[in-house]
Design a protein around this motif. Structure first.
Motif, mmCIF file in Angstrom:
data_model
loop_
_atom_site.group_PDB
_atom_site.id
_atom_site.type_symbol
_atom_site.label_atom_id
_atom_site.label_comp_id
_atom_site.label_asym_id
_atom_site.label_seq_id
_atom_site.Cartn_x
_atom_site.Cartn_y
_atom_site.Cartn_z
ATOM 1 N N PHE A 198 0.839 -1.131 0.156
ATOM 2 C CA PHE A 198 -0.091 0.049 -0.012
ATOM 3 C C PHE A 198 0.380 1.181 -0.228
ATOM 4 C CE2 PHE A 198 -4.395 -1.206 2.137
ATOM 5 C CZ PHE A 198 -4.459 -2.336 0.976
ATOM 6 N N GLU A 199 1.711 1.240 0.907
ATOM 7 C CA GLU A 199 2.848 2.724 0.826
ATOM 8 C C GLU A 199 3.690 3.080 -0.394
ATOM 9 O OE1 GLU A 199 5.507 1.496 3.380
ATOM 10 O OE2 GLU A 199 4.313 1.895 5.419
ATOM 11 N N ASP A 202 1.062 3.941 -3.065
ATOM 12 C CA ASP A 202 -0.324 5.240 -2.653
ATOM 13 C C ASP A 202 -1.605 4.251 -2.804
ATOM 14 O OD1 ASP A 202 -0.504 6.989 -1.873
ATOM 15 O OD2 ASP A 202 -0.643 8.332 -3.552
ATOM 16 N N VAL A 204 -4.993 2.523 -0.721
ATOM 17 C CA VAL A 204 -5.436 2.751 -0.495
ATOM 18 C C VAL A 204 -7.057 2.002 0.462
ATOM 19 C CG1 VAL A 204 -6.314 5.245 -0.526
ATOM 20 C CG2 VAL A 204 -8.027 4.022 -1.545
ATOM 21 N N SER A 205 -7.199 0.664 -0.772
ATOM 22 C CA SER A 205 -7.171 -0.611 -0.670
ATOM 23 C C SER A 205 -7.248 -1.470 -0.747
ATOM 24 C CB SER A 205 -8.900 -0.294 -0.749
ATOM 25 O OG SER A 205 -8.790 -0.327 -2.419
ATOM 26 N N ASP A 208 -7.968 -1.280 -4.621
ATOM 27 C CA ASP A 208 -7.460 -0.450 -5.580
ATOM 28 C C ASP A 208 -5.612 -0.481 -5.581
ATOM 29 O OD1 ASP A 208 -6.131 2.675 -6.127
ATOM 30 O OD2 ASP A 208 -5.497 2.965 -4.158
#
Length: 231
Positions: A198-199, A202, A204-205, A208
């Motif tokens: 996720f990092e 970028d 959010v799910s 994503d």
């Protein structure tokens, strides 16, 4: 009227396809003031666009992706390119999902423009010759355009081999527990990998993260196989 190439003998012949009549007509009027452009046809749906392309063989097809009979924009673009392989296809749309953008660019569209684009950018994309190898991309969600494959950017940073393995299995709708069983690691380790993913993306799910990784060719989820539900 602009001063561009007023003595051009053969104007660029353009097909405009968009189901919003007012917008389509306004766009044709806008293009019509360019001395080297000629709008030869308008279409309100994908089937009409294909028929017009077969009949008129335009140099450029300017297409929206969300219009009637266009449930599969990739298939529509393929049909147009079969009609005339050197046709310059430019997408002009509000839909700039990164997966769709990457699919169409890889297929050979010459530009993917958000409908907020300026007249100058649109005109430049239409005039761009195919032999330059350039693409024009303007997106609302990724202002700098899509990173190149494997690019080391804030969104497209490389995943480690293990992170890619985790995300491919996540793309197959596996739970964290199932991913851990498949890879022989603890569920907590799967969660740590996902936080790192996720990092890097970028995201959010989970969805994503998968969409962004597919868009940047970091994973190929179609190669994964769904596991049976864990007992």
């Amino acid at each position: 009227m602009t001063d561009h190439a007023t003595d051009i003998a053969d104007p660029i012949r353009i097909l405009v396809a968009d189901d919003h009549t007012l917008l389509r007509e306004a766009l044709c009027d806008l293009l019509g003031v360019e001395a080297d452009f000629e709008v030869v046809a308008q279409a309100g749906d994908a089937e009409s666009a294909v028929r017009q392309a077969e009949r008129l063989l335009p140099d450029v097809a300017l297409l929206d992706v969300r219009m009637p009979y266009n449930a599969d924009p990739v298939a529509t673009v393929r049909r147009l390119l079969r009609i005339r392989p050197d046709m310059r296809i430019i997408i002009l749309s509000m839909d700039d999902h990164p997966v769709l953008v990457r699919q169409l660019l890889n297929l050979g569209v010459r530009g993917y423009l958000h409908k907020s684009v300026s007249r100058e950018t649109l005109a430049a994309a239409i005039r761009e010759r195919a032999d330059t190898g350039r693409r024009t991309v303007t997106l609302s969600v990724l202002p700098g355009g899509l990173p190149e494959r494997g690019g080391d950017t804030a969104v497209g940073r490389r995943l480690s081999d293990r992170e890619a393995e985790v995300l491919v299995l996540v793309a197959g709708a596996l739970s964290n527990r199932q991913v851990g069983l498949r890879l022989g690691i603890a569920e907590g380790t799967v969660k740590r990998h996902l936080r790192k993913i996720f990092e890097k993306l970028d995201a959010v799910s989970r969805l994503d993260a998968v969409n962004k990784a597919v868009a940047f060719d970091l994973i190929r989820p179609q190669q994964s196989r769904r596991l049976p539900a864990a007992s």
